[in-house]
Design a protein around this motif. Structure first.
Motif, PDB file in Angstrom:
ATOM      1  N   ASN A  34       0.813  -1.217   0.000  1.00 17.37           N
ATOM      2  CA  ASN A  34       0.000   0.000   0.000  1.00 17.37           C
ATOM      3  C   ASN A  34       0.851   1.274   0.000  1.00 17.37           C
ATOM      4  O   ASN A  34       0.334   2.376   0.166  1.00 17.37           O
ATOM      5  CB  ASN A  34      -0.946  -0.001   1.207  1.00 17.37           C
ATOM      6  N   SER A  35       2.136   1.140  -0.222  1.00 19.70           N
ATOM      7  CA  SER A  35       3.033   2.294  -0.240  1.00 19.70           C
ATOM      8  C   SER A  35       2.669   3.242  -1.378  1.00 19.70           C
ATOM      9  O   SER A  35       2.174   2.826  -2.424  1.00 19.70           O
ATOM     10  CB  SER A  35       4.480   1.826  -0.425  1.00 19.70           C
ATOM     11  N   ASP A  36       2.929   4.511  -1.171  1.00 19.80           N
ATOM     12  CA  ASP A  36       2.734   5.491  -2.245  1.00 19.80           C
ATOM     13  C   ASP A  36       3.861   5.423  -3.266  1.00 19.80           C
ATOM     14  O   ASP A  36       3.741   5.973  -4.354  1.00 19.80           O
ATOM     15  CB  ASP A  36       2.636   6.904  -1.662  1.00 19.80           C
ATOM     16  N   ASP A  37       4.945   4.764  -2.928  1.00 20.79           N
ATOM     17  CA  ASP A  37       6.110   4.634  -3.798  1.00 20.79           C
ATOM     18  C   ASP A  37       5.931   3.419  -4.715  1.00 20.79           C
ATOM     19  O   ASP A  37       5.949   2.272  -4.266  1.00 20.79           O
ATOM     20  CB  ASP A  37       7.365   4.472  -2.937  1.00 20.79           C
ATOM     21  N   HIS A  38       5.754   3.681  -6.001  1.00 20.14           N
ATOM     22  CA  HIS A  38       5.517   2.635  -6.996  1.00 20.14           C
ATOM     23  C   HIS A  38       6.638   1.590  -7.001  1.00 20.14           C
ATOM     24  O   HIS A  38       6.381   0.383  -7.024  1.00 20.14           O
ATOM     25  CB  HIS A  38       5.372   3.269  -8.382  1.00 20.14           C
ATOM     26  N   THR A  39       7.867   2.034  -6.965  1.00 21.65           N
ATOM     27  CA  THR A  39       9.007   1.114  -6.993  1.00 21.65           C
ATOM     28  C   THR A  39       9.022   0.227  -5.762  1.00 21.65           C
ATOM     29  O   THR A  39       9.270  -0.983  -5.857  1.00 21.65           O
ATOM     30  CB  THR A  39      10.332   1.897  -7.109  1.00 21.65           C
ATOM     31  N   LEU A  40       8.734   0.799  -4.616  1.00 19.39           N
ATOM     32  CA  LEU A  40       8.701   0.010  -3.384  1.00 19.39           C
ATOM     33  C   LEU A  40       7.581  -1.036  -3.445  1.00 19.39           C
ATOM     34  O   LEU A  40       7.765  -2.178  -3.001  1.00 19.39           O
ATOM     35  CB  LEU A  40       8.520   0.917  -2.162  1.00 19.39           C
ATOM     36  N   ARG A  41       6.440  -0.672  -4.032  1.00 18.28           N
ATOM     37  CA  ARG A  41       5.356  -1.653  -4.178  1.00 18.28           C
ATOM     38  C   ARG A  41       5.802  -2.823  -5.052  1.00 18.28           C
ATOM     39  O   ARG A  41       5.538  -3.980  -4.729  1.00 18.28           O
ATOM     40  CB  ARG A  41       4.102  -0.999  -4.768  1.00 18.28           C
TER      41      ARG A  41
END
Length: 126
Positions: A61-68
């Motif tokens: 659910n992170s706002d960071d696409h790469t982290l998702r």
């Protein structure tokens, strides 16, 4: 206390699959603000311990696409199949179209068969 040493140590312990280090690495994933979370995700993925799934899961659910994306990769690499129902629940609660893609990817890669109707619904949204 050195961030670089913490990060390097986590990666090394993950690579060597030192299972006793997993709780400490998971704690750092949640609390270390000096190192990026992807360092700890990498260490966890190398360790290949499915029991890390519940602690990794919230990063979908992170706002960071790469982290998702790294979170999906980690969940797949640790074979977090038991987290399928929780991922589906998070996906159903989600209202962000970009995150829908992440949840769909995680559900598909983890072969969550109970997610079929959700995936069909998401695929039909234009």
């Amino acid at each position: 206390p050195e961030p670089g040493i913490r990060a390097g140590s986590a990666i090394a312990l993950g690579e060597m699959q030192v299972k006793e280090a997993l709780p400490g690495i998971l704690k750092l994933l949640e609390s270390d603000s000096e190192n990026p979370k992807d360092v700890y995700l990498d260490a966890i993925a190398r360790m290949a311990s499915p029991e890390a799934g519940p602690k990794v899961l919230p990063l979908l659910n992170s706002d960071d696409h790469t982290l998702r994306l790294q979170t999906v990769d980690t969940l797949v690499r640790i074979q977090a199949f038991r987290q399928g129902p929780q991922i589906l629940e998070l996906a159903k609660q989600n209202k962000d179209r970009e995150k829908d893609k992440t949840y769909a990817m995680a559900l598909g890669k983890l072969k969550v068969t109970s997610a079929e109707s959700y995936l069909i619904k998401v695929a039909s949204i234009k």
